[in-house]
Enzyme design. Sequence first.
Site, short mmCIF file in Angstrom:
data_model
loop_
_atom_site.label_atom_id
_atom_site.label_comp_id
_atom_site.label_asym_id
_atom_site.label_seq_id
_atom_site.Cartn_x
_atom_site.Cartn_y
_atom_site.Cartn_z
N SER A 60 -13.13 -157.84 -169.39
CA SER A 60 -12.31 -157.65 -170.57
C SER A 60 -13.13 -157.04 -171.70
CB SER A 60 -11.69 -158.99 -170.99
OG SER A 60 -10.71 -158.80 -171.99
N GLY A 62 -15.04 -158.31 -174.16
CA GLY A 62 -16.40 -158.78 -174.37
C GLY A 62 -17.39 -158.19 -173.39
N GLU A 63 -17.01 -158.17 -172.10
CA GLU A 63 -17.87 -157.60 -171.08
C GLU A 63 -17.99 -156.08 -171.24
OE1 GLU A 63 -16.37 -161.48 -169.92
OE2 GLU A 63 -15.31 -159.64 -170.48
N THR A 64 -16.92 -155.46 -171.73
CA THR A 64 -16.96 -154.01 -171.97
C THR A 64 -18.00 -153.67 -173.03
OG1 THR A 64 -14.64 -153.71 -171.31
CG2 THR A 64 -15.60 -152.03 -172.76
N ALA A 67 -21.41 -153.97 -171.67
CA ALA A 67 -21.77 -152.89 -170.74
C ALA A 67 -21.93 -151.54 -171.42
CB ALA A 67 -20.71 -152.79 -169.65
#
EC number: 2.4.99.12
Length: 439
Positions: A60, A62-64, A67
């Site tokens: 989602s 946050g992980e985007t 990354a």
Amino acid sequence: MYLIYNLILTVLTVFLLPYYYFKSKKSGENLNLRERFAFYDQNLDLLFPADKVIWIQAASAGETLAAQKLTSEIRAKYPKARIIFSTMTASGKNLAKKKIEGADLIIYLPFDLNWVVKRAVRIFKPDLFIMIETELWPNLIKALDEQKCQIMLASGRISDDSFDQYKFLGSLLDDMLSRIDIFSMQHQEAAEKIAELGAAEDHICINGNLKYDIELQPPEKDEYFVKREMLKITDKTKVLAAGSTHQGEEEIILNLYQQLKSDFDQFKLLLAPRYVERRDELLKFAQDKEIAAVLYSELKRNEIQLDENTDLIIIDTMGELAQLYFYADLVFIGGSLIDRGGHNVIEAAARAKVVLFGESMYNFKEERDFLLNNEVAFEIKDADDFYEKAYQLLANDEYREQRAEKAAEVIEKNRGSVRKQLQLIDVLLKQGVDSDAGE
């Protein structure tokens, strides 16, 4: 075990399709079910097949963000590679379109149905699949492995909830973990958890948290002052930003606002719900408490002007919260006053802000302990404690600013995860080439 998993997943998918449909209608978001079934509208013949294909999966928003720098560095190091970036949520995909400039293709992760993931893998033929944090999908990992794709878990973490849930997969989990080439975990606890779940210890390493390497782009001077004017922030204004809040927390936060409003002549609250579709609910809630509130999106579009008596701004746009932290004196992280496990605390600390959060931070234990041990964050026990800590920090500018500067310093010292992940990526891509050459 795969047979049982696929039967259960197929039944769940059939029942959940109406939910996805009505959710998209209600929220106005395009959930693109065709794409989730690996039917793509783009002309993929222009991109694939390619000499080297790298697929990055981030669940989602946050992980985007975590990354973002890794993806840009991969693009710089492998300029001729095709990069696919996938997410599970509409918020993640919308954010990826804004932030992930190095990707050739941004898509939803296909449903983990056997025939769906096989179709996606057959189309893309990836050489390397990188999962950010915790993205263990049995059918997808099996299909990738059978395609002889190298598989890597980067900045890996296993929450307490996920740890218990993965145990139910039994032999399916064992098979899935055996197909992953490298588990690059955030810290020792995460490494121990993945090993306990069944990952081979010689495939596990510790390379830090990508979120410490987040891109920091302070607003330009002109932009900074324009936005301060839009938000009616002066040098005397105290600003509290409450990020990623959930139902059950906003009442506490609005009560705190009313208390602090009586303590400080100029005080503003930036309230960012975890789910922006709750904007109207929060406007109504503020109205019921006789608190004047506006939507940030309307301010941005110049549809309204902020008057002197309105100090509650509801942040209802995606991907802007981290930048708005630059305008705050103090930051509260939601999902922590209720049993949710908290949210990312690093974004605010990296922007030189003192962070407050509740006792429910079990999904971010390492980050919580790291900030608490360095005395740049404070844990809240209850509503009274929330008020006392917030008041003391807002009233003591010198102490708050010292803690804020230290927050940025300790985050800076812990950067470097991206470089370590890149080294592993290089090894895996070379292994893939050597494996192909040996056939």
